[in-house]
Every structure is written in C-alpha cells, then in structure tokens.
Motif scaffolding. Structure first.
Motif, PDB file in Angstrom:
ATOM      1  N   ALA A  41      39.096  36.998  38.001  1.00  0.00           N
ATOM      2  CA  ALA A  41      39.087  36.573  36.599  1.00  0.00           C
ATOM      3  C   ALA A  41      40.379  35.808  36.324  1.00  0.00           C
ATOM      4  O   ALA A  41      41.441  36.188  36.795  1.00  0.00           O
ATOM      5  CB  ALA A  41      38.968  37.770  35.668  1.00  0.00           C
ATOM      6  N   PHE A  42      40.268  34.750  35.566  1.00  0.00           N
ATOM      7  CA  PHE A  42      41.395  33.892  35.216  1.00  0.00           C
ATOM      8  C   PHE A  42      42.096  34.469  33.990  1.00  0.00           C
ATOM      9  O   PHE A  42      41.447  34.774  32.995  1.00  0.00           O
ATOM     10  CB  PHE A  42      40.864  32.480  34.937  1.00  0.00           C
ATOM     11  N   SER A  43      43.399  34.614  34.059  1.00  0.00           N
ATOM     12  CA  SER A  43      44.188  35.220  32.984  1.00  0.00           C
ATOM     13  C   SER A  43      44.744  34.160  32.045  1.00  0.00           C
ATOM     14  O   SER A  43      45.369  33.196  32.492  1.00  0.00           O
ATOM     15  CB  SER A  43      45.344  36.008  33.611  1.00  0.00           C
ATOM     16  N   ILE A  44      44.536  34.359  30.742  1.00  0.00           N
ATOM     17  CA  ILE A  44      45.070  33.442  29.729  1.00  0.00           C
ATOM     18  C   ILE A  44      45.899  34.260  28.755  1.00  0.00           C
ATOM     19  O   ILE A  44      45.400  35.205  28.140  1.00  0.00           O
ATOM     20  CB  ILE A  44      43.945  32.706  28.983  1.00  0.00           C
ATOM     21  N   TYR A  45      47.173  33.905  28.626  1.00  0.00           N
ATOM     22  CA  TYR A  45      48.063  34.620  27.722  1.00  0.00           C
ATOM     23  C   TYR A  45      49.096  33.639  27.204  1.00  0.00           C
ATOM     24  O   TYR A  45      49.641  32.833  27.966  1.00  0.00           O
ATOM     25  CB  TYR A  45      48.748  35.780  28.454  1.00  0.00           C
ATOM     26  N   ALA A  81      40.478  46.127  36.089  1.00  0.00           N
ATOM     27  CA  ALA A  81      39.100  46.580  36.325  1.00  0.00           C
ATOM     28  C   ALA A  81      38.342  45.571  37.183  1.00  0.00           C
ATOM     29  O   ALA A  81      37.607  45.959  38.099  1.00  0.00           O
ATOM     30  CB  ALA A  81      38.383  46.797  34.993  1.00  0.00           C
ATOM     31  N   HIS A  82      38.524  44.303  36.902  1.00  0.00           N
ATOM     32  CA  HIS A  82      37.848  43.284  37.702  1.00  0.00           C
ATOM     33  C   HIS A  82      38.392  43.269  39.132  1.00  0.00           C
ATOM     34  O   HIS A  82      37.622  43.134  40.089  1.00  0.00           O
ATOM     35  CB  HIS A  82      37.974  41.913  37.042  1.00  0.00           C
ATOM     36  N   ALA A  83      39.705  43.395  39.283  1.00  0.00           N
ATOM     37  CA  ALA A  83      40.296  43.413  40.621  1.00  0.00           C
ATOM     38  C   ALA A  83      39.777  44.603  41.435  1.00  0.00           C
ATOM     39  O   ALA A  83      39.503  44.477  42.631  1.00  0.00           O
ATOM     40  CB  ALA A  83      41.822  43.462  40.523  1.00  0.00           C
ATOM     41  N   GLN A  84      39.642  45.758  40.795  1.00  0.00           N
ATOM     42  CA  GLN A  84      39.101  46.936  41.483  1.00  0.00           C
ATOM     43  C   GLN A  84      37.706  46.680  42.022  1.00  0.00           C
ATOM     44  O   GLN A  84      37.332  47.189  43.069  1.00  0.00           O
ATOM     45  CB  GLN A  84      39.036  48.129  40.522  1.00  0.00           C
ATOM     46  N   MET A 100      32.911  35.781  30.361  1.00  0.00           N
ATOM     47  CA  MET A 100      33.616  37.003  30.738  1.00  0.00           C
ATOM     48  C   MET A 100      32.596  38.121  30.802  1.00  0.00           C
ATOM     49  O   MET A 100      32.099  38.562  29.768  1.00  0.00           O
ATOM     50  CB  MET A 100      34.688  37.318  29.685  1.00  0.00           C
ATOM     51  N   ASP A 101      32.235  38.540  31.994  1.00  0.00           N
ATOM     52  CA  ASP A 101      31.295  39.639  32.184  1.00  0.00           C
ATOM     53  C   ASP A 101      31.506  40.201  33.580  1.00  0.00           C
ATOM     54  O   ASP A 101      32.510  39.916  34.214  1.00  0.00           O
ATOM     55  CB  ASP A 101      29.854  39.174  31.964  1.00  0.00           C
ATOM     56  N   MET A 102      30.569  40.983  34.073  1.00  0.00           N
ATOM     57  CA  MET A 102      30.727  41.586  35.396  1.00  0.00           C
ATOM     58  C   MET A 102      29.868  40.904  36.459  1.00  0.00           C
ATOM     59  O   MET A 102      29.758  41.392  37.573  1.00  0.00           O
ATOM     60  CB  MET A 102      30.391  43.088  35.334  1.00  0.00           C
TER      61      MET A 102
END
Length: 171
Positions: free
Chosen positions: A121-125, A113-116, A83-85
């Motif tokens: 990024a893959f979302s885990i919840y 922020a990543h979408a902007q 997870m970084d930029m």
C-alpha cells in the motif's frame, strides 16, 4: 468491464465510534473525498485523452457493512485502484495530518496490517500539521496522490492484458 478504462475508488474511512466521534467528522471526511476526486479528475487523463473518473463510496466507511457496500459499488463501476484488501488492486492511504485527528496512527496501523498480509500500500502523509478548519489539500499531499493515481492507473490498465511486446524490436 473488459476493455473499459479503470476508475479511481475513494473510500472515505472514518472512526466508527458513535456518540459524537463519528458524527462530528463525517461532513469533513466526505468533503476531503470530494476534494481528492476533483483533484484527480482535473489533473489526470488516460492515454486516450479521456479524463480519469473517480468513484466515491456512498458514505463514510467505519465498519464492515459500509466497506462491503463500497466494494460492491466499486466492482460495478469498474474501479481499478482503491484502498481495500484485494491483493491485485493498487492501493494508497492518506493519513490526514490534522490537529484533531490521529492520521499518523491510522496510517501506520493500516500499513502494518497490509504488510502483515503481504499486500503493498502506498503511504500518503502531509509534511505539515493542518488546522481543523483548513480544508485544502497541501501541495506535497497533492503530488503524492497524483503520483499514486498515475502509477495505479498504469497497473490497473495493464491487468489482464498481454504486454509482452511492449517496447518494439531492435535489430
């Protein structure tokens, strides 16, 4: 590190505010990072049969200096997903769904922020809220972590390689 097997980088991100906020969560956050590393290491193997290795940042990341130290460590270790930029590195975020943490808020803000910036990024919840004392990784979260790691490792393994001849020929 050309030709080496990619590793999974784990960045245990934490609220950087001091005076009780950060200090009260550091142990639990690092324990979660170690649990994810254990899950991935025990569950996944590279195509050659070797186990997948995880590299954990040396400390929780609550600011830019800690993030930079983690990036340096990961570059030296051959990390291929984290997870970084870095727009070329597959990334995922686990927003912990706990009673005492705003995981959904953190997850939404990071993903926004990543979408902007145009960085996927893959979302885990987790589906269910966990009590603060529950240190387990729920089954649905385990599946999402492993799904991401498999896909991310495949992408990291192909980065910089010639793969135009994949699939063979048919005549």
């Amino acid at each position: 590190l050309q030709g080496s097997l990619p590793k999974v980088g784990i960045r245990p991100t934490i609220d950087g505010r001091r005076r009780g906020v950060r200090e009260g969560l550091e142990g639990q956050t690092m324990a979660m990072a170690r649990a994810v590393a254990d899950l991935v290491g025990k569950s996944l193997r590279h195509p050659c049969g070797l186990p997948v290795e995880c590299v954990i940042a040396d400390s929780c990341i609550g600011g830019a200096a800690e993030s930079a130290r983690a990036a340096e460590k990961f570059a030296r270790a051959g990390v291929g997903l984290t997870m970084d930029m870095d727009p070329l590195m597959p990334k995922a975020v686990w927003g912990f769904n706990g009673t005492e943490r705003p995981g959904a808020v953190y997850l939404a803000s990071v993903l926004a922020a990543h979408a902007q910036k145009g960085i996927p990024a893959f979302s885990i919840y987790g589906r269910n809220v966990q009590d603060a004392s529950d240190s387990s990784i729920p089954a649905d979260v385990q599946e999402k972590i492993l799904r991401f790691a498999r896909a991310g490792l495949a992408a990291a393994s192909l980065r910089g390689a010639s793969y135009l001849a994949m699939g063979g020929m048919s005549m």
